[in-house]
Enzyme design. Structure first.
Site, short mmCIF file in Angstrom:
data_model
loop_
_atom_site.label_atom_id
_atom_site.label_comp_id
_atom_site.label_asym_id
_atom_site.label_seq_id
_atom_site.Cartn_x
_atom_site.Cartn_y
_atom_site.Cartn_z
N GLN A 123 0.80 -1.22 0.00
CA GLN A 123 0.00 0.00 0.00
C GLN A 123 0.84 1.27 0.00
OE1 GLN A 123 -2.73 -1.68 3.32
NE2 GLN A 123 -4.01 -0.25 2.19
N ARG A 132 3.89 -0.17 13.13
CA ARG A 132 3.62 -1.49 12.56
C ARG A 132 3.72 -1.39 11.03
NH1 ARG A 132 -1.86 -4.35 11.17
NH2 ARG A 132 -0.96 -6.27 10.36
N HIS A 171 1.32 -9.47 4.70
CA HIS A 171 0.15 -8.59 4.58
C HIS A 171 -0.34 -8.66 3.13
CE1 HIS A 171 -1.97 -4.99 6.57
NE2 HIS A 171 -2.60 -5.23 5.43
N ASN A 181 -1.38 -11.18 8.52
CA ASN A 181 -2.39 -10.15 8.72
C ASN A 181 -3.72 -10.59 8.12
OD1 ASN A 181 -3.20 -7.16 9.23
ND2 ASN A 181 -3.80 -7.55 7.11
N GLU A 182 -4.77 -10.58 8.94
CA GLU A 182 -6.14 -10.82 8.48
C GLU A 182 -6.26 -12.01 7.52
OE1 GLU A 182 -7.96 -7.27 6.97
OE2 GLU A 182 -7.73 -6.19 8.85
N ASN A 191 -7.54 -6.24 14.44
CA ASN A 191 -7.91 -5.15 13.54
C ASN A 191 -9.42 -4.97 13.62
OD1 ASN A 191 -5.26 -5.15 12.79
ND2 ASN A 191 -5.59 -5.82 10.68
N TYR A 239 -12.71 -2.09 13.00
CA TYR A 239 -13.14 -0.81 12.44
C TYR A 239 -14.57 -0.44 12.79
CZ TYR A 239 -8.90 -0.82 9.59
OH TYR A 239 -7.59 -0.82 9.19
N GLU A 266 -4.95 -2.38 14.12
CA GLU A 266 -5.53 -1.42 13.17
C GLU A 266 -6.86 -0.92 13.73
OE1 GLU A 266 -6.03 -2.70 9.09
OE2 GLU A 266 -4.09 -3.73 9.08
N TRP A 318 -4.84 3.12 12.04
CA TRP A 318 -4.72 2.89 10.61
C TRP A 318 -5.27 4.12 9.90
CZ3 TRP A 318 -2.31 -0.69 7.71
CH2 TRP A 318 -2.50 -0.59 6.33
N GLU A 373 -5.57 1.77 -1.45
CA GLU A 373 -6.53 1.07 -0.60
C GLU A 373 -7.11 -0.15 -1.32
OE1 GLU A 373 -8.31 -0.22 2.49
OE2 GLU A 373 -6.86 1.42 2.59
N TRP A 374 -6.21 -1.07 -1.72
CA TRP A 374 -6.58 -2.35 -2.32
C TRP A 374 -7.57 -2.17 -3.48
CZ3 TRP A 374 -2.75 -5.06 -0.75
CH2 TRP A 374 -2.26 -4.93 0.55
#
Length: 489
Positions: A36, A93, A138, A183-184, A315, A317, A388, A437, A444-445
């Site tokens: 990213q 991180r 990631h 990650n995730e 993580n 949100y 995050e 984050w 952003e992907w």
């Protein structure tokens, strides 16, 4: 009704929060990911990753963009480390790009230029008194591993990941004391191999593919932990964990079926990965709903998995209300199997919280407190780092820069969520750190550059100049102790 009761809980988290509300040794940091932000896709001996291929495939990224340059952190890391330091954060991180270390992913020859880049970054952090938290994976799998063996679908990936992890521990572990393996993994499994909206973009596979991918990620994590503990931990003195993402699932009513659906939702998010590590197998509800689609762990693998976690990275949100639903409009096999509906409105029709730029992201601080307490109660109160937490703004070139930088909603977001963390710590949850984050606006992907999560604005049209937003300055005051309770912004 439970939803009305939740309203009462929100009031206590509207108060101002300050640094003194957290333990003295609590780590406050910012987070990023290699694909990213780094750019330099063809520099320093780096090999291509699945995200290079995916982002260059027409129609995969909403604005047709890619991470070839991203925000050029590869060349500007010193400037970015200075920003972290000036804002007052004591942790950073970041993720290591596997294909910078082994361009083909196979582990046959280390890329010295890649090692040198991360050594320089880590040293720059240490010089400024910033603790490095390094994520090994990631999402940017070396493309060669995808093309040659099918990536995470093939069990050989566990051995390749082990070689990569061992190499990173050997080169960086004298200074990196906080390691994250994956990650995730849920997002790789579901969005990469079910919804197809993330690299490698598989949609046509069987409904078992996401679970096979997750299975291999769990084994890769545990294998890396075993290597770290047997070869490095005593000498280097670090810790190693796994980062999972989870929305809080609040039952939509007092009905038993809604409560069961909410519990099921949490098991499909957290239990999928934590139950094998704490209890030796997948959650009972997943075994019941998925049957043979779930791979099986051997007895030897179960021994490897047991307690293969020094800390949990979380993580988080947003939160959703969950109701039972026998039929689902969801396209993903993963969501259909859960027999639930995610709801973002209260009974009266008002939204669960203020909405950020992303359609899925609502400001719901009370959900984080509930989630932290749930983890503490369900998984024997593990040490937790919130790795995050943040929200996005829409990219809007029509606004003057001064308006874009004055991100009032993000300031409210951080105040509310940090207050929720402080309350959870008082409740008894063992939370040891918090990472916002993200440090920078970035790629952003699948959303490309249309969404901005950064504390620091990056001007994509003017040399990628960095401009701290109001939220960055708020955090700076908070961290330096000048942000007091009930102080008006």
């Amino acid at each position: 009704m439970p939803k009305k009761e939740v309203f009462k809980e929100t009031a206590e988290e509207e108060e101002e929060v300050c640094r003194a509300d957290f333990p003295p040794n609590f780590v406050f940091g910012v987070a990023t990911a290699s694909y990213q932000i780094e750019g330099a896709c063809n520099e320093g001996g780096r090999g291509p990753s699945i995200w290079d291929s995916f982002s260059h495939t027409e129609g995969k990224i909403i604005d047709g963009s890619n991470g070839d340059v991203a925000v050029d952190h590869y060349h500007r890391y010193k400037e970015d480390v200075d920003l972290i330091h000036k804002l007052g954060f004591d942790g950073y991180r970041f993720s290591i790009s596997w294909s910078r270390i082994f361009p083909d992913g196979l582990g046959t020859k280390v890329n010295d230029e890649g090692i040198a880049f991360y050594n320089n970054l880590i040293n720059a952090l240490i010089e400024k008194g910033i603790r490095p938290f390094a994520t090994l994976y990631h999402w940017d799998l070396p493309l060669h591993l995808q093309e040659s063996i099918g990536g995470w679908l093939d069990k050989q990936i566990v051995n390749y990941f082990a070689i990569y992890a061992d190499t990173c521990f050997a080169h960086f572990g004298d200074r990196v004391k906080n390691w994250i393996t994956v990650n995730e993994p849920l997002q790789t499994a579901v969005n990469g191999y079910d919804a197809g909206i993330f690299a490698p973009g598989r949609r046509e596979g069987s409904s078992a593919e996401p679970y096979l991918v997750a299975h291999h990620q769990i084994l890769a994590h545990a294998t890396a932990v075993s290597i770290y503990r047997s070869k490095y931990k005593d000498k280097q003195g670090g810790q190693i964990g796994l980062v999972l993402d989870c929305e809080w699932a609040e039952a939509n009513s007092d009905k038993i079926e809604d409560k069961s659906a909410a519990a099921r939702r949490l098991d499909f998010q957290l239990g999928w990965y934590l139950c094998p590590l704490y209890y030796g197998d997948y959650p009972t509800v997943m075994l019941e709903k998925l049957g043979d689609r779930l791979p099986k762990f051997s007895q030897e693998e179960k021994k490897l998995l047991f307690n293969a976690l020094d800390f949990l990275g979380l993580n988080h949100y947003t939160s959703k209300f969950i109701s039972h639903a026998t039929s689902s409009s969801e396209e993903c096999y993963y969501y259909k199997a859960q027999e639930m509906e995610r709801i973002v409105e209260w009974e009266g029709g008002e939204k669960i919280g203020e909405q950020a730029a992303s359609e899925w992201l609502f400001v719901v601080p009370w959900g984080l407190r509930k989630l932290l307490n749930y983890i503490a109660q369900t998984y024997n109160n593990p040490p937790i780092y919130i790795t995050e937490n943040g929200m996005d703004q829409e990219e809007d070139n029509s606004l003057p820069l001064s308006d874009i930088l004055d991100d009032k909603l993000r300031v409210r977001y951080f105040k509310g969520y940090l207050a929720a963390v402080a309350h959870a710590i008082k409740d008894g949850a063992d939370v040891r750190g918090y990472f916002a984050w993200s440090l920078l606006d970035n790629f952003e992907w699948g959303q490309g550059y249309t969404k901005r999560f950064g504390l620091v604005y990056v001007d994509y049209n003017n040399g990628l100049a960095r401009h701290p937003k109001s939220s960055a300055y708020w955090f700076s005051r908070f961290l330096k102790g000048s942000e007091k309770k009930n102080k008006e912004e």
